[in-house]
Structure formats: structure tokens, C-alpha cells
Design a protein around this motif. Structure first.
Motif, PDB file in Angstrom:
ATOM      1  N   ALA A   1       0.810  -1.216   0.000  1.00  0.00           N
ATOM      2  CA  ALA A   1       0.000   0.000   0.000  1.00  0.00           C
ATOM      3  C   ALA A   1       0.849   1.274   0.000  1.00  0.00           C
ATOM      4  O   ALA A   1       0.531   2.228  -0.716  1.00  0.00           O
ATOM      5  CB  ALA A   1      -0.949   0.005   1.208  1.00  0.00           C
ATOM      6  N   LEU A   2       1.916   1.315   0.782  1.00  0.00           N
ATOM      7  CA  LEU A   2       2.715   2.539   0.867  1.00  0.00           C
ATOM      8  C   LEU A   2       3.444   2.878  -0.435  1.00  0.00           C
ATOM      9  O   LEU A   2       3.391   4.033  -0.873  1.00  0.00           O
ATOM     10  CB  LEU A   2       3.693   2.454   2.031  1.00  0.00           C
ATOM     11  N   PRO A   3       4.114   1.933  -1.096  1.00  0.00           N
ATOM     12  CA  PRO A   3       4.718   2.278  -2.386  1.00  0.00           C
ATOM     13  C   PRO A   3       3.679   2.668  -3.438  1.00  0.00           C
ATOM     14  O   PRO A   3       3.923   3.550  -4.260  1.00  0.00           O
ATOM     15  CB  PRO A   3       5.471   1.008  -2.800  1.00  0.00           C
ATOM     16  N   THR A   4       2.523   2.026  -3.399  1.00  0.00           N
ATOM     17  CA  THR A   4       1.459   2.371  -4.340  1.00  0.00           C
ATOM     18  C   THR A   4       0.973   3.794  -4.084  1.00  0.00           C
ATOM     19  O   THR A   4       0.778   4.571  -5.030  1.00  0.00           O
ATOM     20  CB  THR A   4       0.292   1.378  -4.216  1.00  0.00           C
TER      21      THR A   4
ATOM     22  N   VAL B   1       1.283   6.950  -6.748  1.00  0.00           N
ATOM     23  CA  VAL B   1       0.121   7.728  -7.181  1.00  0.00           C
ATOM     24  C   VAL B   1       0.319   9.210  -6.856  1.00  0.00           C
ATOM     25  O   VAL B   1      -0.001  10.080  -7.672  1.00  0.00           O
ATOM     26  CB  VAL B   1      -1.164   7.180  -6.529  1.00  0.00           C
ATOM     27  N   ALA B   2       0.877   9.510  -5.698  1.00  0.00           N
ATOM     28  CA  ALA B   2       1.115  10.909  -5.328  1.00  0.00           C
ATOM     29  C   ALA B   2       2.113  11.562  -6.276  1.00  0.00           C
ATOM     30  O   ALA B   2       1.903  12.693  -6.726  1.00  0.00           O
ATOM     31  CB  ALA B   2       1.609  10.993  -3.887  1.00  0.00           C
ATOM     32  N   LEU B   3       3.199  10.868  -6.587  1.00  0.00           N
ATOM     33  CA  LEU B   3       4.183  11.436  -7.515  1.00  0.00           C
ATOM     34  C   LEU B   3       3.627  11.550  -8.927  1.00  0.00           C
ATOM     35  O   LEU B   3       3.921  12.509  -9.643  1.00  0.00           O
ATOM     36  CB  LEU B   3       5.450  10.585  -7.506  1.00  0.00           C
ATOM     37  N   LEU B   4       2.817  10.584  -9.327  1.00  0.00           N
ATOM     38  CA  LEU B   4       2.209  10.637 -10.656  1.00  0.00           C
ATOM     39  C   LEU B   4       1.267  11.822 -10.787  1.00  0.00           C
ATOM     40  O   LEU B   4       1.265  12.506 -11.814  1.00  0.00           O
ATOM     41  CB  LEU B   4       1.468   9.331 -10.945  1.00  0.00           C
ATOM     42  N   THR B   5       0.502  12.119  -9.755  1.00  0.00           N
ATOM     43  CA  THR B   5      -0.395  13.270  -9.822  1.00  0.00           C
ATOM     44  C   THR B   5       0.389  14.582  -9.863  1.00  0.00           C
ATOM     45  O   THR B   5      -0.037  15.537 -10.500  1.00  0.00           O
ATOM     46  CB  THR B   5      -1.381  13.296  -8.640  1.00  0.00           C
ATOM     47  N   LEU B   6       1.538  14.633  -9.188  1.00  0.00           N
ATOM     48  CA  LEU B   6       2.358  15.840  -9.257  1.00  0.00           C
ATOM     49  C   LEU B   6       2.958  16.025 -10.650  1.00  0.00           C
ATOM     50  O   LEU B   6       3.095  17.151 -11.128  1.00  0.00           O
ATOM     51  CB  LEU B   6       3.473  15.800  -8.224  1.00  0.00           C
TER      52      LEU B   6
END
Length: 68
Positions: free
Chosen positions: A27-30, A34-39
Motif C-alpha cells: 500500500a505505501l509504495p502504491t 500515485v502521489a508522484l504521478l499526480t504531481l
């Protein structure tokens, strides 16, 4: 007096490796991905960026190199 540790022998896995991960190990790497992808997809949300976005320049340069 030393404390005795009780360990149970684990049966050998049959035909492969039996690896069990805790739920947060996936869960944490996912969540970080996702957070970096949205940035990356929406750099206007990154408040630390000032001036010309370096990431946009880098992507444009990569596109130019691929188009050659």
C-alpha cells in the motif's frame, strides 16, 4: 538466567517460495507512486515550483530526442 526462545520449525515450501508481505508493504509504495504521478501530471499543484517548471522542460527535451 537466560530466556529461552521458542521457535517452531517452518515446513519447507513445496515447489516455490512462500513469501507473505504485510498489507502496508504494497500500500505505501502504491500510495507514493500515485502521489508522484499526480504531481507530474498536474505540476501547477506543486507549490514549491517557481519560475519555469524544470519538469516541463525535461519532458519537452525528451520528446524532441525521441522525435529525431
Amino acid at each position: 538466567m537466560s530466556a529461552r526462545t521458542h521457535t517452531r520449525p517452518h515446513p519447507a515450501p513445496r515447489g516455490g517460495v512462500d513469501t507473505r508481505l504485510p498489507w502496508w508493504a504494497l500500500a505505501l509504495p502504491t500510495l507514493a507512486f500515485v502521489a508522484l504521478l499526480t504531481l507530474i501530471l498536474n505540476p501547477s499543484e506543486a507549490h514549491a515550483a517557481a519560475g519555469e517548471p524544470v519538469l516541463t522542460h525535461l519532458v519537452e527535451r525528451a520528446q524532441q530526442l525521441i522525435a529525431r
